[in-house]
Motif scaffolding. Structure first.
Motif, short mmCIF file in Angstrom:
data_model
loop_
_atom_site.label_atom_id
_atom_site.label_comp_id
_atom_site.label_asym_id
_atom_site.label_seq_id
_atom_site.Cartn_x
_atom_site.Cartn_y
_atom_site.Cartn_z
N VAL A 1 26.52 41.15 68.82
CA VAL A 1 26.11 42.14 67.69
C VAL A 1 25.11 41.32 66.70
O VAL A 1 24.21 41.88 66.39
N MET A 2 25.69 40.32 66.27
CA MET A 2 24.94 39.53 65.17
C MET A 2 23.39 39.08 66.12
O MET A 2 22.44 39.03 65.34
N LYS A 3 23.37 38.71 67.24
CA LYS A 3 22.13 38.40 67.75
C LYS A 3 21.13 39.55 67.76
O LYS A 3 19.86 39.48 67.73
N ILE A 4 21.79 40.76 67.85
CA ILE A 4 20.89 42.04 67.87
C ILE A 4 20.41 42.26 66.48
O ILE A 4 19.51 42.63 66.38
N VAL A 5 21.35 41.91 65.56
CA VAL A 5 21.16 42.78 63.90
C VAL A 5 20.33 41.80 63.48
O VAL A 5 19.31 42.05 62.70
N ASN A 6 20.31 40.49 63.61
CA ASN A 6 19.73 39.24 62.73
C ASN A 6 18.29 39.46 62.58
O ASN A 6 17.55 39.60 61.68
N PRO A 7 17.51 39.49 63.80
CA PRO A 7 16.04 40.04 63.92
C PRO A 7 15.66 41.16 63.02
O PRO A 7 14.64 41.16 62.54
N ARG B 1 15.83 40.63 54.73
CA ARG B 1 16.05 41.81 54.11
C ARG B 1 17.43 42.21 53.68
O ARG B 1 17.94 43.10 52.91
N ALA B 2 18.44 41.20 53.96
CA ALA B 2 20.02 41.16 53.64
C ALA B 2 20.47 39.65 54.20
O ALA B 2 20.10 39.36 54.89
N GLU B 3 21.29 39.46 53.33
CA GLU B 3 21.89 37.88 53.40
C GLU B 3 22.94 38.15 54.35
O GLU B 3 23.44 38.95 54.78
N GLY B 4 22.97 36.77 55.10
CA GLY B 4 23.77 36.89 56.24
C GLY B 4 25.45 37.15 56.05
O GLY B 4 26.12 37.65 57.01
N GLY B 5 25.88 37.00 55.00
CA GLY B 5 27.29 37.09 54.49
C GLY B 5 27.68 38.72 54.53
O GLY B 5 28.42 39.14 54.93
N ARG B 6 26.59 39.50 53.90
CA ARG B 6 26.81 40.88 53.98
C ARG B 6 26.46 41.45 55.38
O ARG B 6 27.58 42.23 55.59
N VAL B 7 25.83 41.02 56.25
CA VAL B 7 25.51 41.43 57.46
C VAL B 7 26.85 41.24 58.22
O VAL B 7 27.07 41.92 58.83
N ALA B 8 27.42 39.70 58.12
CA ALA B 8 28.55 39.67 59.00
C ALA B 8 29.72 40.36 58.60
O ALA B 8 30.40 40.74 59.24
N ALA B 9 29.76 40.75 57.21
CA ALA B 9 30.94 41.58 56.82
C ALA B 9 30.80 42.85 57.25
O ALA B 9 31.75 43.37 57.85
N ALA B 10 29.49 43.49 57.53
CA ALA B 10 29.52 44.73 57.91
C ALA B 10 29.57 44.85 59.41
O ALA B 10 30.35 45.69 60.00
N VAL B 11 29.25 43.81 60.05
CA VAL B 11 29.51 43.75 61.38
C VAL B 11 30.97 43.70 61.71
O VAL B 11 31.69 44.53 62.59
N LYS B 12 31.84 42.78 60.99
CA LYS B 12 32.88 42.32 61.03
C LYS B 12 33.80 43.92 60.80
O LYS B 12 34.87 44.18 61.62
N LYS C 1 16.49 31.17 49.75
CA LYS C 1 17.32 30.10 49.63
C LYS C 1 17.54 29.86 48.09
O LYS C 1 18.48 29.61 47.41
N GLU C 2 16.40 29.60 47.51
CA GLU C 2 16.42 29.28 45.98
C GLU C 2 16.87 30.49 45.17
O GLU C 2 17.72 30.27 44.26
N ALA C 3 17.00 31.67 45.47
CA ALA C 3 17.36 32.81 44.72
C ALA C 3 18.77 32.81 45.08
O ALA C 3 19.72 33.16 43.99
#
Length: 154
Positions: A127-133, A138-149, A58-60
């Protein structure tokens, strides 16, 4: 004290002895954020290494966002310092997933969601429920959400 927190403390002591102003001020601010998180809430508690890692992440992220804001405002010197602080904190975080690795994890999660009956853009939550854990830390939420979308909309 958790091992990650004690490592931060040791690195802070070393930075102070070496008179490394950037490193010592960054580590002080991070340790303060960790302490604030520990005493926040109804009871004081010690954070686990995973929780400490989340605070560092979060600080980074704050540093990266501040660097972008300073650049847009034309304050390159301040932006450089924020960027340097962010890079310093990244050293305490696990290696970030590459785009290819993230896409592979997301593709596998989309297949799992389709097998469970979820399809199209409305399957985003499933999909996010499967991917997040799998990508935690190791990846920011925004990057993950964009990839899923992107994968769900085709």
């Amino acid at each position: 004290m958790t091992s990650l927190k004690s490592k931060l403390q040791e690195d802070l002591t070393a930075a102070i002895r070496a008179r490394d102003e950037l490193r010592s001020s960054t580590l002080r601010l991070t340790l303060t954020a960790i302490t604030k998180e520990e005493v926040g809430g109804k009871t004081a508690r010690e954070l686990s290494d995973d929780e400490v890692q989340k605070v560092i992440a979060k600080e980074a992220k704050k540093r990266r966002e501040a660097a972008e804001a300073f650049l847009q405002g034309g304050r390159t010197e301040s932006a450089e310092r924020e960027k340097a602080e962010g890079e310093l904190l990244d050293a305490y975080l696990p290696k970030q997933l590459s785009d290819d690795e993230l896409d592979a994890i997301v593709a596998q999660a989309v297949e799992e969601a389709k097998a469970a009956g979820a399809e199209g853009p409305r399957a985003m939550g499933a999909v996010m429920k499967i991917v997040n854990p799998k990508v935690a830390g190791r990846a920011e939420g925004g990057r993950v959400a964009a990839a899923v979308k992107q994968l769900l909309t085709g």
